[in-house]
Design a protein around this motif. Structure first.
Motif, PDB file in Angstrom:
ATOM      1  N   ALA A 114      -0.905  -9.521   3.702  1.00 26.03           N
ATOM      2  CA  ALA A 114       0.646  -9.944   3.386  1.00 26.03           C
ATOM      3  C   ALA A 114       0.404 -10.897   2.172  1.00 26.03           C
ATOM      4  CB  ALA A 114       0.867 -11.137   4.530  1.00 26.03           C
ATOM      5  N   CYS A 115       0.142  -9.984   0.999  1.00 27.66           N
ATOM      6  CA  CYS A 115      -0.139 -10.888  -0.243  1.00 27.66           C
ATOM      7  C   CYS A 115       1.392 -10.541  -0.524  1.00 27.66           C
ATOM      8  CB  CYS A 115      -1.014 -10.200  -0.376  1.00 27.66           C
ATOM      9  SG  CYS A 115      -1.007 -10.762  -2.725  1.00 27.66           S
ATOM     10  N   SER A 116       1.545 -11.312  -1.528  1.00 26.94           N
ATOM     11  CA  SER A 116       3.593 -10.907  -2.109  1.00 26.94           C
ATOM     12  C   SER A 116       2.642 -10.094  -3.179  1.00 26.94           C
ATOM     13  CB  SER A 116       3.863 -12.310  -2.842  1.00 26.94           C
ATOM     14  OG  SER A 116       2.826 -13.258  -3.657  1.00 26.94           O
ATOM     15  N   GLU A 117       1.585 -10.377  -4.171  1.00 28.01           N
ATOM     16  CA  GLU A 117       1.583  -9.286  -5.303  1.00 28.01           C
ATOM     17  C   GLU A 117       1.622  -7.760  -4.973  1.00 28.01           C
ATOM     18  OE1 GLU A 117       1.693 -11.655  -7.757  1.00 28.01           O
ATOM     19  OE2 GLU A 117       2.413 -12.193  -6.835  1.00 28.01           O
ATOM     20  N   ASN A 118       2.020  -7.690  -6.128  1.00 21.76           N
ATOM     21  CA  ASN A 118       1.812  -5.522  -5.909  1.00 21.76           C
ATOM     22  C   ASN A 118       0.857  -4.747  -6.361  1.00 21.76           C
ATOM     23  OD1 ASN A 118       2.653  -5.880  -8.613  1.00 21.76           O
ATOM     24  ND2 ASN A 118       4.879  -4.544  -8.262  1.00 21.76           N
ATOM     25  N   CYS A 119      -0.339  -5.403  -6.671  1.00 19.66           N
ATOM     26  CA  CYS A 119      -1.781  -4.784  -6.965  1.00 19.66           C
ATOM     27  C   CYS A 119      -1.491  -3.350  -6.654  1.00 19.66           C
ATOM     28  CB  CYS A 119      -2.841  -5.424  -7.189  1.00 19.66           C
ATOM     29  SG  CYS A 119      -2.792  -7.315  -7.839  1.00 19.66           S
ATOM     30  N   SER A 120      -1.033  -2.065  -7.590  1.00 12.97           N
ATOM     31  CA  SER A 120      -0.908  -0.559  -6.654  1.00 12.97           C
ATOM     32  C   SER A 120      -2.780   0.088  -6.345  1.00 12.97           C
ATOM     33  CB  SER A 120      -0.504  -0.160  -8.162  1.00 12.97           C
ATOM     34  OG  SER A 120      -1.623   0.091  -9.116  1.00 12.97           O
ATOM     35  N   ALA A 132       1.532  -6.598   0.716  1.00 11.57           N
ATOM     36  CA  ALA A 132       2.825  -6.966   1.911  1.00 11.57           C
ATOM     37  C   ALA A 132       3.608  -5.327   1.488  1.00 11.57           C
ATOM     38  CB  ALA A 132       4.138  -7.810   1.782  1.00 11.57           C
ATOM     39  N   SER A 133       3.576  -5.333   0.153  1.00  9.93           N
ATOM     40  CA  SER A 133       4.072  -3.515  -0.870  1.00  9.93           C
ATOM     41  C   SER A 133       3.820  -2.686   0.604  1.00  9.93           C
ATOM     42  CB  SER A 133       4.602  -3.934  -2.558  1.00  9.93           C
ATOM     43  OG  SER A 133       4.553  -4.498  -2.949  1.00  9.93           O
ATOM     44  N   TYR A 134       2.416  -2.290   0.599  1.00 15.69           N
ATOM     45  CA  TYR A 134       1.948  -0.963   1.178  1.00 15.69           C
ATOM     46  C   TYR A 134       1.336  -0.656   2.463  1.00 15.69           C
ATOM     47  CZ  TYR A 134       2.003  -1.130  -4.535  1.00 15.69           C
ATOM     48  OH  TYR A 134       2.404  -1.717  -5.472  1.00 15.69           O
ATOM     49  N   GLN A 135       1.038  -1.908   2.909  1.00 16.44           N
ATOM     50  CA  GLN A 135       0.414  -2.918   4.178  1.00 16.44           C
ATOM     51  C   GLN A 135       0.526  -1.356   4.998  1.00 16.44           C
ATOM     52  OE1 GLN A 135       0.106  -7.196   4.544  1.00 16.44           O
ATOM     53  NE2 GLN A 135      -1.522  -6.647   5.967  1.00 16.44           N
ATOM     54  N   LYS A 136       2.007  -0.900   5.271  1.00 18.73           N
ATOM     55  CA  LYS A 136       2.678  -0.857   6.674  1.00 18.73           C
ATOM     56  C   LYS A 136       1.858   1.132   6.302  1.00 18.73           C
ATOM     57  CE  LYS A 136       6.846   0.967   6.446  1.00 18.73           C
ATOM     58  NZ  LYS A 136       6.875   2.729   6.096  1.00 18.73           N
ATOM     59  N   ASP A 137       2.161   1.520   5.115  1.00 18.59           N
ATOM     60  CA  ASP A 137       1.115   2.807   5.282  1.00 18.59           C
ATOM     61  C   ASP A 137      -0.655   2.679   4.898  1.00 18.59           C
ATOM     62  OD1 ASP A 137       3.527   3.334   5.232  1.00 18.59           O
ATOM     63  OD2 ASP A 137       3.450   3.049   3.180  1.00 18.59           O
ATOM     64  N   SER A 138      -1.093   1.599   4.269  1.00 17.61           N
ATOM     65  CA  SER A 138      -2.062   1.180   4.121  1.00 17.61           C
ATOM     66  C   SER A 138      -3.479   0.698   6.436  1.00 17.61           C
ATOM     67  CB  SER A 138      -2.612   0.256   3.274  1.00 17.61           C
ATOM     68  OG  SER A 138      -2.267  -1.063   3.956  1.00 17.61           O
ATOM     69  N   LEU A 187     -12.854   1.844  -8.624  1.00 16.13           N
ATOM     70  CA  LEU A 187     -11.304   2.549  -7.682  1.00 16.13           C
ATOM     71  C   LEU A 187     -12.143   3.174  -6.894  1.00 16.13           C
ATOM     72  CD1 LEU A 187      -8.312   1.676  -6.737  1.00 16.13           C
ATOM     73  CD2 LEU A 187      -7.839   4.361  -7.983  1.00 16.13           C
ATOM     74  N   VAL A 188     -11.624   2.560  -5.407  1.00 16.12           N
ATOM     75  CA  VAL A 188     -11.613   3.509  -4.221  1.00 16.12           C
ATOM     76  C   VAL A 188     -10.255   3.655  -3.474  1.00 16.12           C
ATOM     77  CG1 VAL A 188     -12.632   3.162  -1.580  1.00 16.12           C
ATOM     78  CG2 VAL A 188     -13.936   2.330  -3.629  1.00 16.12           C
ATOM     79  N   PRO A 189      -9.964   4.440  -3.777  1.00 15.27           N
ATOM     80  CA  PRO A 189      -7.848   4.616  -3.455  1.00 15.27           C
ATOM     81  C   PRO A 189      -7.809   4.339  -2.111  1.00 15.27           C
ATOM     82  CG  PRO A 189      -9.057   6.464  -4.868  1.00 15.27           C
ATOM     83  CD  PRO A 189     -10.062   6.050  -4.241  1.00 15.27           C
ATOM     84  N   VAL A 190      -6.746   3.429  -2.144  1.00 14.14           N
ATOM     85  CA  VAL A 190      -6.435   3.401   0.149  1.00 14.14           C
ATOM     86  C   VAL A 190      -5.228   4.013  -0.218  1.00 14.14           C
ATOM     87  CG1 VAL A 190      -5.490   1.091   1.002  1.00 14.14           C
ATOM     88  CG2 VAL A 190      -7.446   1.715  -1.166  1.00 14.14           C
ATOM     89  N   LYS A 191      -5.037   4.621   1.070  1.00 10.90           N
ATOM     90  CA  LYS A 191      -3.845   4.837   1.368  1.00 10.90           C
ATOM     91  C   LYS A 191      -3.318   4.507   1.472  1.00 10.90           C
ATOM     92  CE  LYS A 191      -3.118   7.029   6.096  1.00 10.90           C
ATOM     93  NZ  LYS A 191      -1.986   6.187   6.373  1.00 10.90           N
ATOM     94  N   GLY A 192      -1.757   4.816   1.092  1.00  9.11           N
ATOM     95  CA  GLY A 192      -0.673   3.766   1.013  1.00  9.11           C
ATOM     96  C   GLY A 192      -0.611   3.194  -0.338  1.00  9.11           C
ATOM     97  N   THR A 193      -1.256   3.114  -1.007  1.00  8.57           N
ATOM     98  CA  THR A 193      -1.199   2.426  -2.436  1.00  8.57           C
ATOM     99  C   THR A 193      -0.925   3.755  -3.375  1.00  8.57           C
ATOM    100  OG1 THR A 193      -3.335   2.827  -2.659  1.00  8.57           O
ATOM    101  CG2 THR A 193      -2.667   1.108  -1.715  1.00  8.57           C
TER     102      THR A 193
END
Ligand code: SF4
Length: 338
Positions: free
Chosen positions: A77-83, A89-95, A251-257
């Motif tokens: 639920a973080c407000s930032e959008n670090c890719s 919160a921007s990517y959590q639905k998919d991550s 970087l360990v790529p995280v799904k949904g980011t």
């Protein structure tokens, strides 16, 4: 040992790079051009480069081993959008990364006790947030810091985002030893990684932590699609802060980011990056944090020959680490001093 430091680094040449190591040990500073040429050395020169970095590490750090562990004390639920981050919160639905509020002080203390079993010297309390402010979250963290400090088994550290000077002061009074905040990447690449805050906010957070008298831990993440020149830029920008500790992540790529499909760095390129990070930051505690397992793979033990003097052990923020047994065995087999 070479004589007085010269103003220009010696030529790289085709042989061993002992001359580069001696130049650094004598107080020389690696310029951007030389750092870049070292990063671009062919793979068959990586052992020459590693030996130079190892000489510098041994000179400044001896065989001392830094081991740290972290706990994700407040997730998602973080407000930032670090890719790169699955906790945004921007990517959590998919991550698929979960959300939970701040852990209580006793649960954090319990995690600190587990970290001591890994032989860790430092324990970081990490929160997914733009920056912790005065309020119940800070109260809980300060209580945990006080308890860990009083127990005296492990040094309490924290990574709470972009925080103010009064917050840092409260943490220090509670017994915090180290404040961690990464630059993440070079200033020139940062707009590709995060648009909800300025790179300068990260830089200034570390400056504030130093001003209140805390040790600081500051590094970044490689392999996020940056150029080799931007890797050098990051190394030099970290060096300009003169941190006490540098965590180097891959970087360990995280799904949904947005970075989920970034091509991973080759293990050989990781070793070159560690070595040049050491040569540009000769006096600093340099340890390998996220991505050690996924990127170095079978070359993991070489991180110490490449100039690192430590590693993060246990689990990471949203990914699991190696077993305690494997890491203890690695350290014992290499004959490193804890
Ligand atoms: S890296 Fe930190 S600040 Fe950025 S999105 Fe993740 S939790 Fe938020």
């Amino acid at each position: 040992m070479a004589g007085t430091a010269t103003t220009n680094p010696p030529a790289i040449g085709n042989g061993p790079l002992v001359n580069i190591a001696e130049y650094i040990i004598d107080g020389g500073v690696l310029d951007d051009v030389t750092a870049l040429r070292l990063l671009l050395l062919p793979d068959d020169r990586v052992y020459d480069l590693m030996y130079a970095a190892y000489m510098v590490k041994r000179h400044y750090q001896g065989d001392k081993l830094h081991r740290c562990s972290i706990v994700n004390a407040k997730s998602g639920a973080c407000s930032e959008n670090c890719s790169f981050c699955g906790q945004s919160a921007s990517y959590q639905k998919d991550s698929g990364v979960g959300t939970y509020p701040i852990m209580n002080a006793d649960a954090i203390l319990q995690a600190a006790d587990m970290a001591t079993e890994y032989g860790s010297t430092n324990f970081g309390i990490v929160t997914a947030i733009k920056g912790v402010k005065e309020g119940p979250m800070l109260d809980a963290i300060c209580e945990a810091v006080r308890k860990i400090h009083a127990a005296g088994r492990i040094a309490p550290d924290a990574s709470l985002g972009v925080v103010s000077e009064p917050v840092l002061q409260r943490l220090k009074e509670a017994g915090l030893q180290v404040y961690h905040h990464n630059l993440e990447c070079s200033r020139s690449y940062y707009p590709e990684i995060c648009t909800t805050r300025e790179w300068s906010e990260n830089y200034e957070t570390i400056q504030r932590a130093k001003q209140v008298g805390l040790e600081v831990c500051c590094g970044g993440i490689l392999g996020m699609g940056e150029s080799v020149e931007q890797r050098v830029e990051l190394m030099q920008q970290v060096a300009s802060l003169q941190p006490d500790h540098i965590p180097l992540n891959f970087l360990v790529p995280v799904k949904g980011t947005p970075l989920e499909n970034v091509e991973p760095m080759r293990p050989m390129d990781c070793l070159k990056a560690i070595a040049v990070f050491r040569l540009t930051n000769p006096r600093t505690d340099l340890f390998i944090a996220g991505g050690r397992i996924q990127h170095l793979r079978q070359l993991q033990p070489f991180i110490f020959q490449a100039g690192a003097n430590g590693m993060m052990v246990g689990d990471y923020l949203t990914t699991t680490g190696r077993t305690k047994q494997d890491d203890l065995e690695l350290v014992a087999d290499l004959g490193l001093e804890s």
